[in-house]
Design an enzyme around this catalytic site. Structure first.
Site, PDB file in Angstrom:
ATOM      1  N   ASN A 132       1.166   7.513   5.230  1.00  0.00           N
ATOM      2  CA  ASN A 132       1.459   6.083   5.350  1.00  0.00           C
ATOM      3  C   ASN A 132       2.406   5.794   6.511  1.00  0.00           C
ATOM      4  O   ASN A 132       2.310   4.755   7.154  1.00  0.00           O
ATOM      5  CB  ASN A 132       2.088   5.575   4.057  1.00  0.00           C
ATOM      6  CG  ASN A 132       2.507   4.127   4.150  1.00  0.00           C
ATOM      7  OD1 ASN A 132       1.674   3.243   4.276  1.00  0.00           O
ATOM      8  ND2 ASN A 132       3.810   3.874   4.111  1.00  0.00           N
ATOM      9  N   ASP A 199       5.497   2.442   9.678  1.00  0.00           N
ATOM     10  CA  ASP A 199       4.164   2.555   9.089  1.00  0.00           C
ATOM     11  C   ASP A 199       3.115   2.867  10.147  1.00  0.00           C
ATOM     12  O   ASP A 199       3.058   2.227  11.202  1.00  0.00           O
ATOM     13  CB  ASP A 199       3.791   1.254   8.379  1.00  0.00           C
ATOM     14  CG  ASP A 199       4.531   1.073   7.071  1.00  0.00           C
ATOM     15  OD1 ASP A 199       5.385   1.914   6.765  1.00  0.00           O
ATOM     16  OD2 ASP A 199       4.244   0.092   6.362  1.00  0.00           O
ATOM     17  N   ASP A 229       0.649  10.771  -0.473  1.00  0.00           N
ATOM     18  CA  ASP A 229       1.811   9.942  -0.757  1.00  0.00           C
ATOM     19  C   ASP A 229       1.520   8.470  -0.469  1.00  0.00           C
ATOM     20  O   ASP A 229       0.854   8.132   0.514  1.00  0.00           O
ATOM     21  CB  ASP A 229       2.974  10.412   0.119  1.00  0.00           C
ATOM     22  CG  ASP A 229       4.238   9.609  -0.080  1.00  0.00           C
ATOM     23  OD1 ASP A 229       4.762   9.612  -1.202  1.00  0.00           O
ATOM     24  OD2 ASP A 229       4.694   8.980   0.894  1.00  0.00           O
ATOM     25  N   HIS A 233      -0.032   1.846   0.009  1.00  0.00           N
ATOM     26  CA  HIS A 233       0.688   1.191   1.092  1.00  0.00           C
ATOM     27  C   HIS A 233       0.099   1.458   2.476  1.00  0.00           C
ATOM     28  O   HIS A 233       0.683   1.038   3.473  1.00  0.00           O
ATOM     29  CB  HIS A 233       2.157   1.620   1.052  1.00  0.00           C
ATOM     30  CG  HIS A 233       2.821   1.316  -0.251  1.00  0.00           C
ATOM     31  ND1 HIS A 233       3.268   0.051  -0.592  1.00  0.00           N
ATOM     32  CD2 HIS A 233       3.068   2.100  -1.324  1.00  0.00           C
ATOM     33  CE1 HIS A 233       3.785   0.081  -1.810  1.00  0.00           C
ATOM     34  NE2 HIS A 233       3.679   1.309  -2.273  1.00  0.00           N
ATOM     35  N   GLU A 265      -1.113   9.151  -5.019  1.00  0.00           N
ATOM     36  CA  GLU A 265      -0.071   8.373  -5.684  1.00  0.00           C
ATOM     37  C   GLU A 265      -0.430   6.892  -5.606  1.00  0.00           C
ATOM     38  O   GLU A 265      -0.353   6.280  -4.544  1.00  0.00           O
ATOM     39  CB  GLU A 265       1.281   8.609  -5.011  1.00  0.00           C
ATOM     40  CG  GLU A 265       2.403   7.803  -5.652  1.00  0.00           C
ATOM     41  CD  GLU A 265       3.682   7.794  -4.834  1.00  0.00           C
ATOM     42  OE1 GLU A 265       4.755   7.659  -5.444  1.00  0.00           O
ATOM     43  OE2 GLU A 265       3.606   7.900  -3.587  1.00  0.00           O
TER      44      GLU A 265
END
Length: 530
Positions: A132, A199, A229, A233, A265
């Site tokens: 991410n 990001d 992970d 997002h 996740e």
């Protein structure tokens, strides 16, 4: 005297043989039946706090290698390593180089040895992949920022001049509070978690090409899977885009290794997790069942087993609609959550019950290091959830200093690992027995779940699980009283006792169709083939 005792025992054996179905205690271990597939029992390790091989106070990869026999002996056949790539922080979720090992943990040669030793023991190794965001110190971000700072007021960024300007979410205005200024420029960048975690733009083909090379690198080293992970997002809470990203990356990894595993996740409710199974990737962590307010610990605290087993059926129905090949990934806690001992007030009986519920779940259970000995955490600070593994109180060999910033004085209410190893009724040995049952009965992880409705009320519940023509029954008594359960008018009638989990060495027994269950116990019965 010896002759009379022997005669009495022979008479007892004869009487037992006359009872329909006999008197079964299930106290003898069945043969292991471990299938080499992506259903595993995983052990999550924060390397820095696990085991220190060289006495510098920092856990390291060689320390993990030294403890592989412990991991395997417990019954785990998979390991998830939290991030091991170079990073300026203790937690290492901000990566500066995706194709290297952080020097605090050792060398790439150390990692290669770990992979080799895992595979010798038939342990599959999954590593954390932080896709991410990168570290603000990553070369990609540093080059992009330097380029943007050098642009004239009316000059637009050009990826032909600096390809890294499309690697991140840059803007000429502050799009939201999670955007930060690029020093010395008119530009802003997105950092949803932290200013030092910019990001990445996973819509960029150039970025995707980089991560395909990263996959090539680690798969080439023998890594068996990635823990993805912060998958929600990638594009902030955009399920459609994020599932497409997961699908792209999983298919790429599968093209390099058909057995490659991925667990993501998605910290969300059950319905959102189900939507992410639309990515076609095998596993999502089951946050609905996890944590202090999750289904498993709620069941332990309330004494209501029925709600949990009904949730198991819901997971099966909802997840399989999106991906018929899904592998659930249940867990009690992880590195971001307070430990089980905190939620259950260090009650050893309740900790055992929670472990038993986890180990009877479908899919691949994940156990955070230290949960098997009832370690505690403190407060909400992440460092306090990642304290040193409590190997011994008298021998400091391998003990780590723990993360900088960790509070002092976080003490477990239960004994350290070396003491629990000597106690047959310890929490550690309960985990070991539970893992043994999973490794004897592949139906537990893989079976199609059906409720035994007539046995589901309050603290008592039962399900059947069927896998490749073999059916087992799992009966839960999570209350504080012994129960005799009549199986005669149920789907479990005529089954044989296969094994049990009890608190302190008590036995579950089956006489005909009458199952005697101690308090807070779980029994497994199995269809007898004609």
């Amino acid at each position: 005297m010896k002759t009379r005792i022997l005669s009495a025992l022979l008479v007892l054996a004869l009487l037992v043989s006359l009872i329909p179905g006999g008197l079964q205690t299930g106290d003898r271990e069945a043969e292991l039946n471990i299938i080499d597939d992506n259903y595993r029992n995983y052990y999550e390790i924060f390397v820095g706090s696990f085991y220190d091989s060289d006495g510098d106070g920092m856990g390291d990869l060689n320390g993990v290698t030294e403890k592989l026999d412990y991991v395997a002996d417990m019954g785990f056949n998979g390991i998830w390593l939290m991030p091991v790539m170079p990073s300026p922080t203790y937690h290492k979720y901000d990566v500066t180089d995706y194709e290297a090992i952080d020097s605090a943990y050792g060398t790439m040669d150390d990692f290669k040895i770990l992979v080799e030793e895992c595979h010798k023991r038939k342990i599959r190794l999954v590593i954390d992949l932080v896709m991410n965001h990168s570290s603000s110190r990553h070369l990609w971000f540093q080059e992009a920022c330097a380029y943007l700072a050098g642009l004239e007021e009316d000059e637009k960024p050009d990826a032909a001049e600096c390809p890294y300007v499309e690697y991140y979410h840059f803007s000429e205005k502050q799009e939201s509070s999670s955007y930060y200024e690029v020093p010395g420029s008119r530009f802003w960048y997105e950092g949803a978690f932290w200013s030092e975690m910019p990001d990445l733009n996973l819509e960029s083909e150039a970025v995707r090409s980089e991560f395909e090379k990263i996959a090539d690198y680690w798969i080439g080293l023998g890594v068996d899977g990635f823990r993805m992970d912060a998958a929600m997002h990638y594009e902030e809470n955009d399920t459609e885009d994020n599932t497409e990203i997961l699908n792209w990356y999983y298919n790429y990894c599968k093209s390099k290794n058909p057995d490659f595993y991925m667990v993501s996740e998605v910290w969300a409710n059950e319905r959102t997790i189900a939507d992410y199974y639309g990515s076609g990737t095998p596993s999502m962590f089951n946050f609905d069942a996890a944590g202090a307010e999750g289904k498993m610990m709620q069941a332990v605290r309330s004494g209501n087993a029925s709600s949990l087993v009904r949730s198991m059926v819901t997971y099966q129905e909802d997840f399989s609609k999106k991906n018929p090949e899904y592998v659930d990934a249940p867990f009690l806690t992880n590195h971001d959550m307070g430990r089980v001992a905190n939620a259950l007030m260090s009650s050893e009986d309740k900790l055992k019950m929670a472990a038993g519920l986890l180990m009877m779940m479908n899919g691949s259970p994940f156990v955070y290091y230290g949960e098997e000995i009832g370690m505690k955490s403190a407060g909400t600070k992440d460092e306090n959830k990642r304290i040193p593994m409590f190997w011994s109180e008298t021998d400091d060999t391998g003990m780590t200093d723990g993360p900088q910033g960790m509070d002092a004085g976080i003490e477990s209410s239960l004994p350290p690992l070396d003491e629990q190893m000597k106690d047959e009724t310890s929490l550690l040995n309960y985990y070991k027995r539970a893992l043994r049952l999973r490794n004897e009965n592949p139906e537990i992880a893989r079976g199609t779940v059906n409720l035994a409705d007539s046995l589901c009320e309050g603290g008592l519940a039962a399900v059947t699980k069927t896998y490749e023509g073999s059916t087992i029954g799992i009966i839960y008594n999570i209350g504080e009283e012994e129960k005799t359960v009549d199986l005669s008018q149920t789907e479990l009638s005529g089954m044989k006792l296969q094994g049990f989990l009890t608190l302190n060495g008590q036995e579950g027994t089956l006489s005909g169709n009458q199952l005697d269950m101690p308090e807070r116990s779980i029994c497994i019965v199995k269809s007898v083939k004609n």
